[in-house]
Write a protein that holds these residues in place. Structure first.
Motif, PDB file in Angstrom:
ATOM      1  N   ASN A  47       0.835  -1.190   0.000  1.00  0.00           N
ATOM      2  CA  ASN A  47       0.000   0.000   0.000  1.00  0.00           C
ATOM      3  C   ASN A  47       0.878   1.251   0.000  1.00  0.00           C
ATOM      4  O   ASN A  47       1.571   1.526   0.971  1.00  0.00           O
ATOM      5  N   ASN A  48       0.882   2.007  -1.094  1.00  0.00           N
ATOM      6  CA  ASN A  48       1.689   3.227  -1.176  1.00  0.00           C
ATOM      7  C   ASN A  48       1.110   4.368  -0.352  1.00  0.00           C
ATOM      8  O   ASN A  48       1.711   5.423  -0.246  1.00  0.00           O
ATOM      9  N   TYR A  49      -0.074   4.156   0.217  1.00  0.00           N
ATOM     10  CA  TYR A  49      -0.701   5.192   1.033  1.00  0.00           C
ATOM     11  C   TYR A  49      -0.173   5.173   2.470  1.00  0.00           C
ATOM     12  O   TYR A  49      -0.374   6.112   3.210  1.00  0.00           O
ATOM     13  N   ASP A  50       0.479   4.094   2.832  1.00  0.00           N
ATOM     14  CA  ASP A  50       1.065   3.987   4.165  1.00  0.00           C
ATOM     15  C   ASP A  50       2.415   4.710   4.133  1.00  0.00           C
ATOM     16  O   ASP A  50       3.454   4.134   3.818  1.00  0.00           O
ATOM     17  N   VAL A  51       2.384   5.995   4.465  1.00  0.00           N
ATOM     18  CA  VAL A  51       3.558   6.863   4.357  1.00  0.00           C
ATOM     19  C   VAL A  51       4.713   6.348   5.204  1.00  0.00           C
ATOM     20  O   VAL A  51       5.871   6.374   4.781  1.00  0.00           O
ATOM     21  N   GLU A  52       4.406   5.849   6.381  1.00  0.00           N
ATOM     22  CA  GLU A  52       5.448   5.362   7.282  1.00  0.00           C
ATOM     23  C   GLU A  52       6.150   4.139   6.693  1.00  0.00           C
ATOM     24  O   GLU A  52       7.376   4.033   6.727  1.00  0.00           O
ATOM     25  N   VAL A  54       6.295   3.257   3.478  1.00  0.00           N
ATOM     26  CA  VAL A  54       7.021   3.677   2.276  1.00  0.00           C
ATOM     27  C   VAL A  54       8.326   4.355   2.671  1.00  0.00           C
ATOM     28  O   VAL A  54       9.376   4.100   2.083  1.00  0.00           O
ATOM     29  N   SER A  55       8.281   5.199   3.684  1.00  0.00           N
ATOM     30  CA  SER A  55       9.469   5.898   4.162  1.00  0.00           C
ATOM     31  C   SER A  55      10.501   4.909   4.712  1.00  0.00           C
ATOM     32  O   SER A  55      11.697   5.026   4.437  1.00  0.00           O
ATOM     33  N   TYR A  57      10.795   1.773   3.894  1.00  0.00           N
ATOM     34  CA  TYR A  57      11.318   0.998   2.767  1.00  0.00           C
ATOM     35  C   TYR A  57      12.359   1.791   1.991  1.00  0.00           C
ATOM     36  O   TYR A  57      13.393   1.247   1.608  1.00  0.00           O
ATOM     37  N   LYS A  58      12.113   3.083   1.780  1.00  0.00           N
ATOM     38  CA  LYS A  58      13.091   3.932   1.084  1.00  0.00           C
ATOM     39  C   LYS A  58      14.397   4.001   1.880  1.00  0.00           C
ATOM     40  O   LYS A  58      15.482   3.931   1.310  1.00  0.00           O
TER      41      LYS A  58
END
Length: 143
Positions: A47-52, A54-55, A57-58
């Motif tokens: 889910n790309n909407y889960d900002v935390e 995604v952050s 993972y980056k």
């Protein structure tokens, strides 16, 4: 002294794998990157909407690339060429496969020599003790 210069001084050339790997682990702990080789790969968030997520993972990808660069920079140029197109986890696995078996054979040979060492009653004790200490230290270096 920087981390890179420490690794550059002890570049991996093959027969020094265990010393190199121990130093690499210390450097990665210092740089807070040890998780990149000790823990499982972090999956990409669904889910790309889960900002935390995604952050996180980056950050993992950045750490992954930094670790790969440190590892490649600390190898001989021949080993760099062989591993530059590999994934970080594959590099570590390949190096362990290449040099891990070699160390098992070396450990076996050293152990065999140590356990078969016999003291000659007519010889001096000092050289025999030094030889035994040398064999034990070599085994200790191999883990």
């Amino acid at each position: 002294m920087s981390s890179l210069s420490i690794l550059a001084d002890g570049k991996l050339v093959g027969d020094n794998f265990h010393d190199w790997y121990r130093t690499l682990g210390i450097i990665l702990m210092h740089e807070k990157l040890i998780d990149t080789i000790d823990k499982p790969v972090v999956p990409e968030p669904i889910n790309n909407y889960d900002v935390e997520a995604v952050s996180a993972y980056k950050k993992y990808l950045e750490d992954f690339m930094s670790t790969k660069c440190l590892i490649l920079a600390s190898m001989s140029s021949e080993l760099q060429r062989r591993h530059e197109d590999m994934d970080l986890i594959d590099i570590i696995a390949h190096l362990k496969k290449m040099y891990g078996a070699q160390s098992r054979t070396t450990k076996y040979q050293l152990s065999k020599t140590l356990f078969r060492s016999m003291f000659n009653m007519n010889a001096h004790v000092g050289p025999h003790v030094l030889n035994m200490i040398n064999l034990i230290e070599q085994l200790e270096k191999l883990g």
